[in-house]
Design an enzyme around this catalytic site. Structure first.
Site, PDB file in Angstrom:
ATOM      1  N   ARG A 111      -1.513 -10.477  12.687  1.00 40.77           N
ATOM      2  CA  ARG A 111      -1.818  -9.170  12.098  1.00 40.77           C
ATOM      3  C   ARG A 111      -2.711  -9.319  10.877  1.00 40.77           C
ATOM      4  O   ARG A 111      -3.636  -8.534  10.667  1.00 40.77           O
ATOM      5  CB  ARG A 111      -0.524  -8.436  11.720  1.00 40.77           C
ATOM      6  CG  ARG A 111       0.209  -7.871  12.908  1.00 40.77           C
ATOM      7  CD  ARG A 111       1.573  -7.304  12.562  1.00 40.77           C
ATOM      8  NE  ARG A 111       1.545  -6.333  11.498  1.00 40.77           N
ATOM      9  CZ  ARG A 111       2.594  -6.065  10.710  1.00 40.77           C
ATOM     10  NH1 ARG A 111       3.729  -6.701  10.867  1.00 40.77           N
ATOM     11  NH2 ARG A 111       2.493  -5.153   9.771  1.00 40.77           N
ATOM     12  N   ARG A 135     -10.811   2.682   8.917  1.00 45.38           N
ATOM     13  CA  ARG A 135     -10.492   1.330   9.394  1.00 45.38           C
ATOM     14  C   ARG A 135     -11.728   0.553   9.835  1.00 45.38           C
ATOM     15  O   ARG A 135     -11.628  -0.627  10.137  1.00 45.38           O
ATOM     16  CB  ARG A 135      -9.510   1.389  10.567  1.00 45.38           C
ATOM     17  CG  ARG A 135      -8.124   1.802  10.158  1.00 45.38           C
ATOM     18  CD  ARG A 135      -7.139   1.484  11.263  1.00 45.38           C
ATOM     19  NE  ARG A 135      -5.809   1.900  10.917  1.00 45.38           N
ATOM     20  CZ  ARG A 135      -4.937   1.163  10.251  1.00 45.38           C
ATOM     21  NH1 ARG A 135      -5.269  -0.037   9.851  1.00 45.38           N
ATOM     22  NH2 ARG A 135      -3.748   1.610   9.983  1.00 45.38           N
ATOM     23  N   ARG A 195      11.198  -8.697   4.849  1.00 45.87           N
ATOM     24  CA  ARG A 195      11.386  -7.314   5.294  1.00 45.87           C
ATOM     25  C   ARG A 195      11.903  -7.279   6.731  1.00 45.87           C
ATOM     26  O   ARG A 195      12.794  -6.496   7.065  1.00 45.87           O
ATOM     27  CB  ARG A 195      10.079  -6.531   5.177  1.00 45.87           C
ATOM     28  CG  ARG A 195      10.220  -5.060   5.557  1.00 45.87           C
ATOM     29  CD  ARG A 195       8.980  -4.276   5.257  1.00 45.87           C
ATOM     30  NE  ARG A 195       7.975  -4.476   6.291  1.00 45.87           N
ATOM     31  CZ  ARG A 195       6.750  -3.963   6.264  1.00 45.87           C
ATOM     32  NH1 ARG A 195       6.363  -3.227   5.230  1.00 45.87           N
ATOM     33  NH2 ARG A 195       5.912  -4.178   7.236  1.00 45.87           N
ATOM     34  N   LYS A 228       0.810  -1.215   0.000  1.00 43.44           N
ATOM     35  CA  LYS A 228       0.000   0.000   0.000  1.00 43.44           C
ATOM     36  C   LYS A 228       0.845   1.267   0.000  1.00 43.44           C
ATOM     37  O   LYS A 228       0.563   2.191  -0.743  1.00 43.44           O
ATOM     38  CB  LYS A 228      -0.945   0.033   1.204  1.00 43.44           C
ATOM     39  CG  LYS A 228      -2.091  -0.927   1.143  1.00 43.44           C
ATOM     40  CD  LYS A 228      -3.057  -0.721   2.285  1.00 43.44           C
ATOM     41  CE  LYS A 228      -2.441  -0.650   3.646  1.00 43.44           C
ATOM     42  NZ  LYS A 228      -1.762  -1.839   4.134  1.00 43.44           N
ATOM     43  N   ARG A 280      13.790  -6.511  12.155  1.00 37.07           N
ATOM     44  CA  ARG A 280      12.583  -6.462  12.994  1.00 37.07           C
ATOM     45  C   ARG A 280      12.392  -7.824  13.658  1.00 37.07           C
ATOM     46  O   ARG A 280      11.700  -8.691  13.141  1.00 37.07           O
ATOM     47  CB  ARG A 280      11.359  -6.131  12.147  1.00 37.07           C
ATOM     48  CG  ARG A 280      11.399  -4.764  11.517  1.00 37.07           C
ATOM     49  CD  ARG A 280      10.120  -4.548  10.746  1.00 37.07           C
ATOM     50  NE  ARG A 280      10.075  -3.254  10.109  1.00 37.07           N
ATOM     51  CZ  ARG A 280       8.993  -2.719   9.599  1.00 37.07           C
ATOM     52  NH1 ARG A 280       7.849  -3.367   9.649  1.00 37.07           N
ATOM     53  NH2 ARG A 280       9.040  -1.537   9.031  1.00 37.07           N
TER      54      ARG A 280
END
Length: 188
Positions: A144, A88, A127, A13, A133
């Site tokens: 998620r 949202r 990623r 996005k 991370r």
């Protein structure tokens, strides 16, 4: 062009929002950017949002709606905008409709970047590895994605019911996805 861009985490996005904003000469507006600007500017709304964020809580709809309303009243959105991360939930979608109606405007389209959850998990794990991370484990990523599906499905259904939803495959080379997005919007 007034657009909303939705899609699961890792669907691209952010990348596609920037490209579409350039293509249509409108600002890409993310709620994260709005929150950061208000907190940094120490606005009243920023202070309210910070109270929640500092405790790890979600910023309530009324504060988020007010921040978005303020942002959409700025001069650079006169010709349009691309919203990423808002609305949202269906309540925020109804609120957005009202904000736009107050200015004699409406959304042109809501674009959903569709992507396979296994592919997204692979993207996000890669990623996480590149960016270090450590908290982005496969279990966390799957959670998620599940939360996204539960919370965003009603928003997608809301806009589908209004005939505004455009679904675009978000998997593939960045340029190919951008081309699909532009083609889908042009066909609309």
């Amino acid at each position: 062009m007034r657009l909303v861009l939705v899609g699961p985490p890792g669907a691209g996005k952010g990348t596609q929002a920037a490209r579409l904003a350039d293509a249509y000469h409108v600002p890409a507006i993310s709620t994260g950017d709005i929150f950061r600007a208000n907190v940094k500017g120490e606005t009243e709304l920023g202070r309210k949002a910070q109270e929640y964020m500092s405790h790890g809580a979600l910023v309530p709809d009324d504060v988020t709606n007010d921040m978005v309303r303020d942002r959409l009243a700025e001069h650079d959105v006169t010709a349009g905008f691309l919203l990423d991360g808002y609305p949202r939930n269906p309540e925020q979608a109804v609120e957005l409709d009202g904000m736009l109606a107050d200015h004699g405007a409406a959304l042109d389209a809501v674009v959903e970047l569709v992507a396979d959850s296994d592919e997204i998990a692979r993207r996000l794990l890669k990623r996480a590895e590149i960016e270090g991370r450590v908290d982005d484990t496969e279990d966390v990523i799957r959670k998620r994605l599940s939360v996204y599906a539960e919370t965003t499905a009603p928003v997608v259904a809301y806009y589908e019911g209004q005939g505004l939803l455009v679904k675009v495959d978000g998997i593939g080379e960045v340029d190919a996805v951008t081309d699909r997005l532009v083609d889908a919007l042009r066909a609309r």
